[in-house]
Motif scaffolding. Structure first.
Motif, PDB file in Angstrom:
ATOM      1  N   ALA A  24      57.153  40.823  70.221  1.00 18.57           N
ATOM      2  CA  ALA A  24      58.510  40.327  70.514  1.00 18.57           C
ATOM      3  C   ALA A  24      58.435  38.993  71.253  1.00 18.57           C
ATOM      4  O   ALA A  24      59.182  38.052  70.939  1.00 18.57           O
ATOM      5  N   ALA A  25      57.528  38.897  72.220  1.00 20.51           N
ATOM      6  CA  ALA A  25      57.384  37.656  72.980  1.00 20.51           C
ATOM      7  C   ALA A  25      56.841  36.531  72.095  1.00 20.51           C
ATOM      8  O   ALA A  25      57.275  35.375  72.199  1.00 20.51           O
TER       9      ALA A  25
ATOM     10  N   GLU B  28      59.688  35.374  69.866  1.00 18.43           N
ATOM     11  CA  GLU B  28      60.701  34.664  70.665  1.00 18.43           C
ATOM     12  C   GLU B  28      60.212  33.269  71.017  1.00 18.43           C
ATOM     13  O   GLU B  28      60.970  32.292  70.972  1.00 18.43           O
ATOM     14  N   SER B  29      58.930  33.155  71.349  1.00 16.19           N
ATOM     15  CA  SER B  29      58.353  31.850  71.672  1.00 16.19           C
ATOM     16  C   SER B  29      58.392  30.922  70.464  1.00 16.19           C
ATOM     17  O   SER B  29      58.712  29.738  70.582  1.00 16.19           O
TER      18      SER B  29
ATOM     19  N   ASP C  20      60.512  31.073  68.004  1.00 12.58           N
ATOM     20  CA  ASP C  20      61.913  30.726  67.762  1.00 12.58           C
ATOM     21  C   ASP C  20      62.373  29.586  68.666  1.00 12.58           C
ATOM     22  O   ASP C  20      63.104  28.688  68.243  1.00 12.58           O
ATOM     23  N   SER C  21      61.944  29.621  69.921  1.00 12.91           N
ATOM     24  CA  SER C  21      62.482  28.678  70.902  1.00 12.91           C
ATOM     25  C   SER C  21      61.756  27.344  70.936  1.00 12.91           C
ATOM     26  O   SER C  21      62.341  26.317  71.286  1.00 12.91           O
TER      27      SER C  21
ATOM     28  N   ARG D  88      59.160  30.699  61.051  1.00 12.90           N
ATOM     29  CA  ARG D  88      59.771  31.825  61.774  1.00 12.90           C
ATOM     30  C   ARG D  88      59.844  33.062  60.891  1.00 12.90           C
ATOM     31  O   ARG D  88      59.528  34.170  61.330  1.00 12.90           O
TER      32      ARG D  88
END
Length: 264
Positions: free
Chosen positions: A140-141, A144-145, A147-148, A187
């Motif tokens: 998940a991390a 998320e990384s 994505d950002s 992604r």
């Protein structure tokens, strides 16, 4: 557009040699095989390509529905082989492409004669007694990384994947490869890769299979390679001295020798 142009297929080597199809992993392209593939050209027909969305493939052909699972990529592998009229194919897949090879062989069982799986991982997420190398929180991390901050993720992830801190030029190459990938496609491909679960497909493999396991591979730990070997009937597990997840870049001679020994 033909599959040859769409996937930037390149063919070299012996026209009458047993075909070998090399498939790259996430965030990479066919150039990652440049130190290994030429070593087989003397007696094999060597086929290189870029997955749609990677390298210099036709980005306009990227379909998020088709490529929402690994089956879409596996279908491309089968299409390439059929377009080139190949048979008895040796499929060499790195990382997530190893599972694409499993799926392609199941889809077209008469087409493939052997599988070579370089750093395979059928399930990256730990699950009960199964060790995949990552917790759900880890994945998940990671996503998320990505994505950002795609560029920041690339710079942080490349040294983990490469695993050769004393050879910064290798990490730089992988970082640049990650950074060249279209962020939106990266992604989705990351989700398809890191959330996949192909464990149930392994016992169905019916062709001779080589599992190449690296030392200190953070993406595909030794427990995973051992699991893949145990699940594929009659497979061969070869442990490489090479460290990290990309032995075709960090130790091409050892990688080539292991594949040649397997093919006999």
């Amino acid at each position: 557009m033909s599959v040859i142009a769409r996937n930037r297929v390149r063919v070299s080597g012996a026209d009458d040699g047993r075909p070998m199809v090399f498939a790259h992993g996430f965030g990479c392209d066919q150039e990652m095989w440049r130190l290994v593939a030429p070593g087989f050209e003397v007696d094999h027909r060597v086929v290189l390509f870029d997955h749609v969305g990677s390298g210099r493939s036709d980005l306009s052909a990227y379909d998020p529905v088709k490529y929402g699972t690994l089956d879409g990529y596996a279908a491309d592998v089968v299409e390439i082989c059929r377009e080139l009229a190949l048979d008895d194919v040796v499929f060499v897949g790195h990382s997530v492409s190893a599972m694409m090879g499993v799926l392609a062989a199941a889809c077209a069982p008469g087409l493939f004669g052997a599988l070579v799986m370089v750093g395979p991982n059928p399930r990256y997420v730990d699950d009960g007694d199964y060790t995949g190398g990552f917790s759900r929180e880890d994945i998940a991390a990671l996503l998320e990384s990505l994505d950002s901050n795609h560029l920041g993720w690339s710079a942080a992830m490349a040294p983990v994947v490469m695993g050769n801190p004393d050879r910064p030029e290798l990490t730089a190459e992988l970082t640049n490869s990650f950074c060249r990938t279209d962020p939106d496609i990266a992604r989705q491909f990351a989700r398809v890769t890191f959330l996949s679960d192909n464990r149930a497909d392994l016992p169905g493999v019916r062709v001779p299979t080589l599992v190449l396991q690296c030392t200190a591979d953070a993406i595909a730990p030794e427990a995973v390679g051992r699991y893949v070997h145990e699940q594929i009937p009659g497979s061969v597990l070869t442990r490489l001295a090479a460290t990290g997840h990309c032995p075709h870049l960090s130790a091409p001679e050892e990688t080539t020798a292991a594949i040649r020994a397997f093919l006999g």
